[in-house]
Design a protein around this motif. Sequence first.
Motif, mmCIF file in Angstrom:
data_model
loop_
_atom_site.group_PDB
_atom_site.id
_atom_site.type_symbol
_atom_site.label_atom_id
_atom_site.label_comp_id
_atom_site.label_asym_id
_atom_site.label_seq_id
_atom_site.Cartn_x
_atom_site.Cartn_y
_atom_site.Cartn_z
ATOM 1 N N ARG A 117 0.820 -1.204 0.000
ATOM 2 C CA ARG A 117 0.000 0.000 0.000
ATOM 3 C C ARG A 117 0.867 1.273 0.000
ATOM 4 N N GLU A 118 1.975 1.192 0.766
ATOM 5 C CA GLU A 118 2.881 2.362 0.818
ATOM 6 C C GLU A 118 3.471 2.636 -0.571
ATOM 7 N N ALA A 119 3.861 1.575 -1.253
ATOM 8 C CA ALA A 119 4.406 1.755 -2.610
ATOM 9 C C ALA A 119 3.339 2.300 -3.550
ATOM 10 N N ALA A 120 2.113 1.768 -3.399
ATOM 11 C CA ALA A 120 1.018 2.247 -4.263
ATOM 12 C C ALA A 120 0.710 3.719 -3.975
ATOM 13 N N SER A 121 0.780 4.103 -2.661
ATOM 14 C CA SER A 121 0.525 5.510 -2.300
ATOM 15 C C SER A 121 1.558 6.432 -2.944
ATOM 16 N N LEU A 122 2.817 5.987 -2.922
ATOM 17 C CA LEU A 122 3.865 6.781 -3.548
ATOM 18 C C LEU A 122 3.600 6.935 -5.049
ATOM 19 N N VAL A 177 -7.928 17.579 -8.329
ATOM 20 C CA VAL A 177 -6.656 16.860 -8.131
ATOM 21 C C VAL A 177 -6.026 17.232 -6.802
ATOM 22 N N GLU A 178 -6.100 18.560 -6.468
ATOM 23 C CA GLU A 178 -5.541 18.988 -5.179
ATOM 24 C C GLU A 178 -6.299 18.339 -4.013
ATOM 25 N N ALA A 179 -7.646 18.294 -4.170
ATOM 26 C CA ALA A 179 -8.427 17.621 -3.099
ATOM 27 C C ALA A 179 -8.041 16.151 -2.973
ATOM 28 N N LEU A 180 -7.839 15.486 -4.119
ATOM 29 C CA LEU A 180 -7.388 14.083 -4.084
ATOM 30 C C LEU A 180 -6.041 13.957 -3.405
ATOM 31 N N ALA A 181 -5.155 14.943 -3.643
ATOM 32 C CA ALA A 181 -3.833 14.909 -2.998
ATOM 33 C C ALA A 181 -3.976 15.026 -1.490
ATOM 34 N N VAL A 182 -4.911 15.942 -1.050
ATOM 35 C CA VAL A 182 -5.113 16.085 0.403
ATOM 36 C C VAL A 182 -5.643 14.786 1.005
ATOM 37 N N GLN A 183 -6.663 14.228 0.310
ATOM 38 C CA GLN A 183 -7.215 12.958 0.832
ATOM 39 C C GLN A 183 -6.156 11.867 0.846
ATOM 40 N N GLU A 236 -2.603 8.370 3.840
ATOM 41 C CA GLU A 236 -1.256 7.910 4.171
ATOM 42 C C GLU A 236 -1.015 7.974 5.669
ATOM 43 N N GLY A 237 -1.536 9.064 6.292
ATOM 44 C CA GLY A 237 -1.402 9.137 7.748
ATOM 45 C C GLY A 237 -2.102 7.978 8.440
ATOM 46 N N GLU A 283 -2.010 2.698 11.049
ATOM 47 C CA GLU A 283 -2.417 1.283 10.979
ATOM 48 C C GLU A 283 -1.188 0.376 10.953
ATOM 49 N N LYS A 284 -0.147 0.844 10.249
ATOM 50 C CA LYS A 284 1.077 0.070 10.193
ATOM 51 C C LYS A 284 1.709 -0.073 11.568
#
Length: 488
Positions: free
Chosen positions: A98-103, A138-144, A149-150, A155-156
């Motif tokens: 998931r971390e790799a996918a988030s990046l 796109v900016e809203a998607l970046a915030v979400q 990620e937090g 969870e990690k």
Amino acid sequence: MTRVGRDFGDTVQKEAVPPVSADVVFTSSRFPNYTIGANNQIMEIKGDPKVLSMKEVVARETAQLLKQQKRLSVRDLASKFEKGLAAAAKLSDEAKLREAASLEKHVLLKKLRDALEALRGRVAGKNKDDVEDAIAMVEALAVQLTQREGELIQEKAEIKKLATFLKQASEDAKKLVEEERTFARVEIEQAREAVQRVEEALLEHERISRASGQQDIDELMKEVQEARRIKMLHQPSKVMDMEQELQALRLQLAEKSKHSLQLQKELAISKRSEGNMFEIDGTEALGSYLRICPCLEGAPELSEYSFQWYRLTSEAGKKESISGATKSVYAPEPFDVGRILQAEIISHGQMTRVATTGPIDPAPGLGNYVEALVRRHDIEFNVVIVQMNGLDHSSQSIHVLHVGKMRMKLCKAKTTMTKEYYSTSMQLCGVRGGGNAAAQAAFWQGKMGLSFVLAFESERERNAAIMLARRFAFDCNIMLAGPDDRAA
């Protein structure tokens, strides 16, 4: 989102957007489902409410595992913890993915925003507004994505804690399993040692028992041999000689008693026969026959006389006539035991009386024989029919007379000639006259108009049959006797 018109498409064709880098990896073949909510907020469409997230699944499994910890055995608990540890490792791997996918998503959103910024400088009017809306989305998607990620980081961390806990629990469970195995092995060894000790004790006890038993047998044999030796040493021969002499004296006394009784009877006969021409010859006992014989020389023939036999009762002066006993020969029957028999001899109006010297004696052993037969339900006697209804019977075949507790039956092989129950019309007695065979013959009248004279194999059989039939008839309240007999 505003629909792109035809002129916008032509512009895009004229000025192509820079392509996306080839090193971008998409985790899914489709774009996520988003919707614009209030205040232009991008909201993710929730999927099936029944599908739980991985975090919730792990939490639920952990809770169930903690609840069942007390009910599970040590081995099962260790297995559960090992499974939980494997699940935690799997979650950790998924978190890394998931971390790799988030990046990758961040890189993709950045490139998409750069492309939209470049496009906004090239368009004008309504298309520009649409591009600005796309940039805001796109900016809203970046915030979400940053918020997500937090959450993933948190969870990690929780998954790491859970994995550490499960690993520690797995190690503790393994320790418990090893301790239980050690305790079980110790107990098994102790049980084996106890079983071995018991087996050794049993073998020792069996060996001691055999040795003691053999010793007891040897001692008992020695005691028996010693007792026999002492008995042989201390048994006086004089006692044995005295016992033999005593037995011989008893035999001599019995013979003298018999001889004395015979002399007394002969003396009584001689006294009564003084001036009497007749006497009674024969053994005065049941099973024999008595014969009237002349005792003087020159006496007339017996065919010239008539005879009548009587039973003298205990009461003085009373006598009972024996019906049918009108011959010079008479065989006593069981009714005559204990009574004196007397005969009257008549010729030309003159009468002479002769009698036995004493009461008729019972037959030796007959009582015990009858008592043994009484125990049976049905007693059989082999007989030959001499007369039937007063006429001589020509056939000399063997018949069987059944004397039962309720009836008498005469059969030939499987054929029943007659079967009669005890009644007042039935008569049974010894044959009154008939020569030397009278002691073995009996008269039986089953019913009126049906009578037999039966010859038995011996005097004992004849008397036993008469006594048994009279006893069974008496049990049925019937007095079974001969013609005109009176019984007490």
